[in-house]
Design a protein around this motif. Structure first.
Motif, PDB file in Angstrom:
ATOM      1  N   LYS A  10     -20.188  -7.076  22.883  1.00  0.00           N
ATOM      2  CA  LYS A  10     -21.178  -7.830  22.112  1.00  0.00           C
ATOM      3  C   LYS A  10     -22.202  -6.815  21.600  1.00  0.00           C
ATOM      4  O   LYS A  10     -22.991  -6.290  22.380  1.00  0.00           O
ATOM      5  N   PRO A  11     -22.119  -6.492  20.305  1.00  0.00           N
ATOM      6  CA  PRO A  11     -23.028  -5.460  19.799  1.00  0.00           C
ATOM      7  C   PRO A  11     -24.486  -5.907  19.846  1.00  0.00           C
ATOM      8  O   PRO A  11     -24.792  -7.053  19.539  1.00  0.00           O
ATOM      9  N   ARG A  12     -25.355  -4.991  20.242  1.00  0.00           N
ATOM     10  CA  ARG A  12     -26.796  -5.294  20.270  1.00  0.00           C
ATOM     11  C   ARG A  12     -27.507  -4.769  19.039  1.00  0.00           C
ATOM     12  O   ARG A  12     -28.569  -5.252  18.662  1.00  0.00           O
ATOM     13  N   PHE A  13     -26.911  -3.721  18.437  1.00  0.00           N
ATOM     14  CA  PHE A  13     -27.546  -3.111  17.271  1.00  0.00           C
ATOM     15  C   PHE A  13     -26.539  -2.950  16.138  1.00  0.00           C
ATOM     16  O   PHE A  13     -25.392  -2.583  16.388  1.00  0.00           O
ATOM     17  N   PHE A  29     -16.930  -0.550  16.186  1.00  0.00           N
ATOM     18  CA  PHE A  29     -17.597  -1.082  17.381  1.00  0.00           C
ATOM     19  C   PHE A  29     -17.508  -0.066  18.507  1.00  0.00           C
ATOM     20  O   PHE A  29     -16.472   0.571  18.688  1.00  0.00           O
ATOM     21  N   GLY A  30     -18.578   0.098  19.245  1.00  0.00           N
ATOM     22  CA  GLY A  30     -18.531   1.011  20.373  1.00  0.00           C
ATOM     23  C   GLY A  30     -19.903   1.245  20.951  1.00  0.00           C
ATOM     24  O   GLY A  30     -20.825   0.458  20.721  1.00  0.00           O
ATOM     25  N   LYS A  31     -20.018   2.356  21.687  1.00  0.00           N
ATOM     26  CA  LYS A  31     -21.287   2.657  22.348  1.00  0.00           C
ATOM     27  C   LYS A  31     -21.923   3.893  21.745  1.00  0.00           C
ATOM     28  O   LYS A  31     -21.260   4.916  21.560  1.00  0.00           O
ATOM     29  N   LEU A  32     -23.204   3.789  21.450  1.00  0.00           N
ATOM     30  CA  LEU A  32     -23.989   4.918  20.970  1.00  0.00           C
ATOM     31  C   LEU A  32     -25.170   5.027  21.912  1.00  0.00           C
ATOM     32  O   LEU A  32     -25.904   4.045  22.096  1.00  0.00           O
ATOM     33  N   GLU A  33     -25.329   6.199  22.536  1.00  0.00           N
ATOM     34  CA  GLU A  33     -26.396   6.374  23.531  1.00  0.00           C
ATOM     35  C   GLU A  33     -26.303   5.285  24.608  1.00  0.00           C
ATOM     36  O   GLU A  33     -27.324   4.791  25.093  1.00  0.00           O
ATOM     37  N   GLU A  78     -24.387  -0.882  23.013  1.00  0.00           N
ATOM     38  CA  GLU A  78     -23.317  -1.476  22.197  1.00  0.00           C
ATOM     39  C   GLU A  78     -23.783  -1.586  20.754  1.00  0.00           C
ATOM     40  O   GLU A  78     -24.831  -2.183  20.487  1.00  0.00           O
ATOM     41  N   VAL A  79     -23.011  -0.993  19.838  1.00  0.00           N
ATOM     42  CA  VAL A  79     -23.382  -1.046  18.423  1.00  0.00           C
ATOM     43  C   VAL A  79     -22.199  -1.490  17.560  1.00  0.00           C
ATOM     44  O   VAL A  79     -21.043  -1.412  17.967  1.00  0.00           O
ATOM     45  N   VAL A  80     -22.552  -1.986  16.371  1.00  0.00           N
ATOM     46  CA  VAL A  80     -21.550  -2.169  15.323  1.00  0.00           C
ATOM     47  C   VAL A  80     -22.055  -1.395  14.116  1.00  0.00           C
ATOM     48  O   VAL A  80     -23.217  -1.542  13.719  1.00  0.00           O
ATOM     49  N   ALA A  81     -21.210  -0.523  13.583  1.00  0.00           N
ATOM     50  CA  ALA A  81     -21.629   0.302  12.446  1.00  0.00           C
ATOM     51  C   ALA A  81     -20.741   0.023  11.242  1.00  0.00           C
ATOM     52  O   ALA A  81     -19.522  -0.117  11.374  1.00  0.00           O
ATOM     53  N   MET A  82     -21.387  -0.101  10.084  1.00  0.00           N
ATOM     54  CA  MET A  82     -20.640  -0.242   8.829  1.00  0.00           C
ATOM     55  C   MET A  82     -20.462   1.148   8.242  1.00  0.00           C
ATOM     56  O   MET A  82     -21.439   1.783   7.858  1.00  0.00           O
ATOM     57  N   GLN A  83     -19.218   1.611   8.191  1.00  0.00           N
ATOM     58  CA  GLN A  83     -18.958   2.873   7.502  1.00  0.00           C
ATOM     59  C   GLN A  83     -18.540   2.495   6.083  1.00  0.00           C
ATOM     60  O   GLN A  83     -17.427   2.056   5.845  1.00  0.00           O
TER      61      GLN A  83
END
Ligand code: HPA
Length: 270
Positions: free
Chosen positions: A19-22, A65-69, A72-77
């Protein structure tokens, strides 16, 4: 529209188990942040129901989707620009989806031209306000009350606490960073000298072709938003050179490590 967003969210939730938080939207030449994500799932935009279809062959983006620092994040590339021919609803559709996936904050980066004479090439500018000169608005039409109000407040479009924290981090880490006003234009052509002068006179520090529609939709849903520009060309009298995509990308790549450090530190703190 709400049904489409819900359908897309249901599809994504079946595919992923975090569940992405950011949420993170990465701008031109600024995609390297993705290399620091401990990736658990990647979805091609072409495989996601209701996602806008790419106008550029072979340039389909990805939702990562994954972990950064450790978060949990979701990033749009790859993002959708209005100048590519997408409607404002299409440009901002992923922001609605990320909000319904549960993100608590949205982070946006972009490449922009520097209008403030104090700015140098590859400096960063934390956006603290904006001027919207785009001819269409993503909220025009029936209001979806489930998402937000008819007349959303815009007195604080960018989260003041995150701005203050970002300026602190930039100072500590010695990353050349300003704070200022972003003006959003349609593009795709760059501005004339007279237009750059006008944009400075009306109060802008940097000019670009994205971010504002995404910010408006985020604020409609009361999603706190942080946005940062990389200054990829100087638009001040005496400094204006012919802009090429190559120069923009080269300047963005030079600034990318600093921007990535700053965003990671902000996310680690959040
Ligand atoms: N103008 C508009 N958009 C931009 C610019 C600019 O000078 N540089 C990068 N994106």
């Amino acid at each position: 529209m709400i049904d489409k967003v819900k359908e897309t969210v249901a599809f994504i939730l079946e595919e992923i188990n975090i569940k992405p938080r950011f949420g993170v939207i990465l701008g031109t030449g600024l995609g390297a942040l993705v290399n620091d994500i401990d990736i658990s799932h990647t979805l091609n935009y072409t495989d996601i129901p209701n996602f806008p279809l790419s106008t550029v062959e072979g340039h389909s983006g990805k939702l990562i989707f994954g972990k950064l620092e450790g978060r949990e994040v979701v990033a749009m590339q790859g993002r959708f620009h209005y100048y590519e021919g997408y409607s404002m609803q299409e440009v901002t559709f992923p922001v609605r989806v990320m909000k319904l996936l549960g993100i608590e904050r949205l982070f946006i980066s972009n490449a922009a031209g520097g209008l403030n004479p104090d700015f140098q090439l590859s400096d960063l500018m934390v956006i603290d306000d904006h001027i919207n000169l785009m001819p269409e608005n993503p909220l025009v039409g029936e209001n979806w009350d489930d998402f937000g109000p008819r007349f959303p407040d815009m007195s604080e479009p960018y989260d003041q606490d995150m701005i203050a924290r970002a300026m602190e981090i930039a100072k500590q880490e010695d990353i050349p960073t300003h704070q200022g006003v972003y003006v959003g234009v349609t593009g795709p052509n760059l501005e004339t000298k007279a237009e750059y002068k006008y944009l400075r006179v009306i109060g802008a520090d940097a000019v670009g072709m994205s971010t504002i529609p995404e910010n408006i939709v985020a604020r409609h849903m009361e999603l706190p938003c942080f946005a940062i520009s990389v200054i990829t060309d100087l638009c001040t009298p005496g400094n204006i050179e012919k802009v090429t995509v190559e120069k923009v990308i080269a300047a963005a790549m030079k600034a990318e490590p600093g921007m990535t450090r700053l965003l990671k530190a902000l996310i680690a703190d959040a």
